[in-house]
Design a protein around this motif. Sequence first.
Motif, PDB file in Angstrom:
ATOM      1  N   LEU A 158     -23.674 -33.759 -65.363  1.00 30.22           N
ATOM      2  CA  LEU A 158     -23.528 -33.122 -64.051  1.00 30.22           C
ATOM      3  C   LEU A 158     -22.129 -32.532 -63.877  1.00 30.22           C
ATOM      4  O   LEU A 158     -21.145 -33.119 -64.316  1.00 30.22           O
ATOM      5  N   PHE A 159     -22.066 -31.375 -63.224  1.00 31.33           N
ATOM      6  CA  PHE A 159     -20.785 -30.765 -62.881  1.00 31.33           C
ATOM      7  C   PHE A 159     -20.950 -29.957 -61.599  1.00 31.33           C
ATOM      8  O   PHE A 159     -22.069 -29.672 -61.176  1.00 31.33           O
ATOM      9  N   SER A 160     -19.831 -29.609 -60.966  1.00 25.37           N
ATOM     10  CA  SER A 160     -19.858 -28.853 -59.713  1.00 25.37           C
ATOM     11  C   SER A 160     -19.688 -27.366 -59.989  1.00 25.37           C
ATOM     12  O   SER A 160     -18.906 -26.969 -60.841  1.00 25.37           O
ATOM     13  N   ILE A 168     -28.037 -22.435 -55.553  1.00 26.79           N
ATOM     14  CA  ILE A 168     -27.629 -21.039 -55.413  1.00 26.79           C
ATOM     15  C   ILE A 168     -28.861 -20.267 -54.940  1.00 26.79           C
ATOM     16  O   ILE A 168     -29.863 -20.216 -55.631  1.00 26.79           O
ATOM     17  N   HIS A 169     -28.755 -19.686 -53.723  1.00 27.23           N
ATOM     18  CA  HIS A 169     -29.929 -19.042 -53.130  1.00 27.23           C
ATOM     19  C   HIS A 169     -29.946 -17.527 -53.306  1.00 27.23           C
ATOM     20  O   HIS A 169     -31.005 -16.907 -53.200  1.00 27.23           O
ATOM     21  N   ASP A 170     -28.775 -16.912 -53.534  1.00 27.06           N
ATOM     22  CA  ASP A 170     -28.686 -15.457 -53.669  1.00 27.06           C
ATOM     23  C   ASP A 170     -27.870 -15.118 -54.910  1.00 27.06           C
ATOM     24  O   ASP A 170     -26.644 -15.264 -54.909  1.00 27.06           O
ATOM     25  N   VAL A 171     -28.550 -14.671 -55.974  1.00 25.85           N
ATOM     26  CA  VAL A 171     -27.867 -14.348 -57.224  1.00 25.85           C
ATOM     27  C   VAL A 171     -28.741 -13.421 -58.053  1.00 25.85           C
ATOM     28  O   VAL A 171     -29.969 -13.468 -57.957  1.00 25.85           O
ATOM     29  N   ALA A 180     -26.843 -28.510 -53.813  1.00 25.36           N
ATOM     30  CA  ALA A 180     -25.637 -28.240 -53.037  1.00 25.36           C
ATOM     31  C   ALA A 180     -24.432 -28.018 -53.943  1.00 25.36           C
ATOM     32  O   ALA A 180     -23.315 -28.359 -53.585  1.00 25.36           O
ATOM     33  N   GLY A 181     -24.655 -27.481 -55.147  1.00 24.13           N
ATOM     34  CA  GLY A 181     -23.526 -27.142 -56.003  1.00 24.13           C
ATOM     35  C   GLY A 181     -23.316 -28.047 -57.195  1.00 24.13           C
ATOM     36  O   GLY A 181     -22.389 -27.829 -57.961  1.00 24.13           O
ATOM     37  N   ARG A 182     -24.145 -29.065 -57.398  1.00 20.41           N
ATOM     38  CA  ARG A 182     -24.019 -29.913 -58.588  1.00 20.41           C
ATOM     39  C   ARG A 182     -25.281 -29.752 -59.425  1.00 20.41           C
ATOM     40  O   ARG A 182     -26.393 -29.801 -58.902  1.00 20.41           O
ATOM     41  N   ALA A 232     -16.590 -17.786 -46.987  1.00 23.57           N
ATOM     42  CA  ALA A 232     -17.810 -18.428 -47.501  1.00 23.57           C
ATOM     43  C   ALA A 232     -17.467 -19.550 -48.468  1.00 23.57           C
ATOM     44  O   ALA A 232     -18.099 -20.617 -48.446  1.00 23.57           O
ATOM     45  N   TYR A 233     -16.440 -19.349 -49.304  1.00 25.29           N
ATOM     46  CA  TYR A 233     -16.029 -20.376 -50.266  1.00 25.29           C
ATOM     47  C   TYR A 233     -15.501 -21.615 -49.543  1.00 25.29           C
ATOM     48  O   TYR A 233     -15.864 -22.739 -49.870  1.00 25.29           O
ATOM     49  N   THR A 234     -14.633 -21.411 -48.537  1.00 25.83           N
ATOM     50  CA  THR A 234     -14.080 -22.567 -47.820  1.00 25.83           C
ATOM     51  C   THR A 234     -15.160 -23.319 -47.056  1.00 25.83           C
ATOM     52  O   THR A 234     -15.121 -24.547 -46.979  1.00 25.83           O
ATOM     53  N   GLU A 235     -16.141 -22.606 -46.529  1.00 19.48           N
ATOM     54  CA  GLU A 235     -17.252 -23.286 -45.851  1.00 19.48           C
ATOM     55  C   GLU A 235     -18.077 -24.092 -46.846  1.00 19.48           C
ATOM     56  O   GLU A 235     -18.534 -25.186 -46.538  1.00 19.48           O
ATOM     57  N   SER A 236     -18.285 -23.558 -48.059  1.00 24.59           N
ATOM     58  CA  SER A 236     -19.035 -24.277 -49.089  1.00 24.59           C
ATOM     59  C   SER A 236     -18.295 -25.536 -49.528  1.00 24.59           C
ATOM     60  O   SER A 236     -18.906 -26.572 -49.762  1.00 24.59           O
ATOM     61  N   GLU A 237     -16.965 -25.446 -49.669  1.00 22.63           N
ATOM     62  CA  GLU A 237     -16.168 -26.590 -50.083  1.00 22.63           C
ATOM     63  C   GLU A 237     -16.146 -27.681 -49.016  1.00 22.63           C
ATOM     64  O   GLU A 237     -16.082 -28.857 -49.321  1.00 22.63           O
TER      65      GLU A 237
END
Length: 186
Positions: free
Chosen positions: A70-72, A119-122, A42-44, A171-176
Amino acid sequence: MPPDSNAGLRESRVIAINRVAKVVKGGRRFSFTALVVIGDGAGRVGLGYGKAKEVPLAIQKGTEEAKKNLFSVALAGSTIVHPVIGEMGAGRVLLKPAAPGTGVIAGGAARAILEEAGIHDVLAKSLGSSNAINVARATIAGLRALQRPDQVAKRRGLSAEEFTPKGLLRAYTESERGPIVYEDVR
């Protein structure tokens, strides 16, 4: 770091194990190195490199180091915020955001790190060294170099809505905000 900060972490994932030898008077002394990535999906994410006389000990040491590192990561939904090139030593990795449903288009060490980060799409391409350690460290450097839209806006003296595409900002605000948790209504 608080003691419960490692609560959401997945099982560590071994990228590469290498047998190394030290030549001494009586012959060769063998030991092992392990390159390990750990993340919460989930981003870490964190990367660790452990060395020991036995493989399980090397993996354990690598996992401990990965937890310390670890980092975000700045995510926009299921992808990254902007294209970036991560560099470490001779390793260079290009990371580009992709449309939803694309998947992780990456090889070897970069794939493992991106999947553990959630990260699912990259799209990723290794441009320099093919050494797993250099590629992994370059991927981590690229993910660390990602800049959040609100930080860029603050630095420019603008609002994030003025220069960030609407879909990306949403999308960024939803992720945050984090995942939506539905309560059971009965």
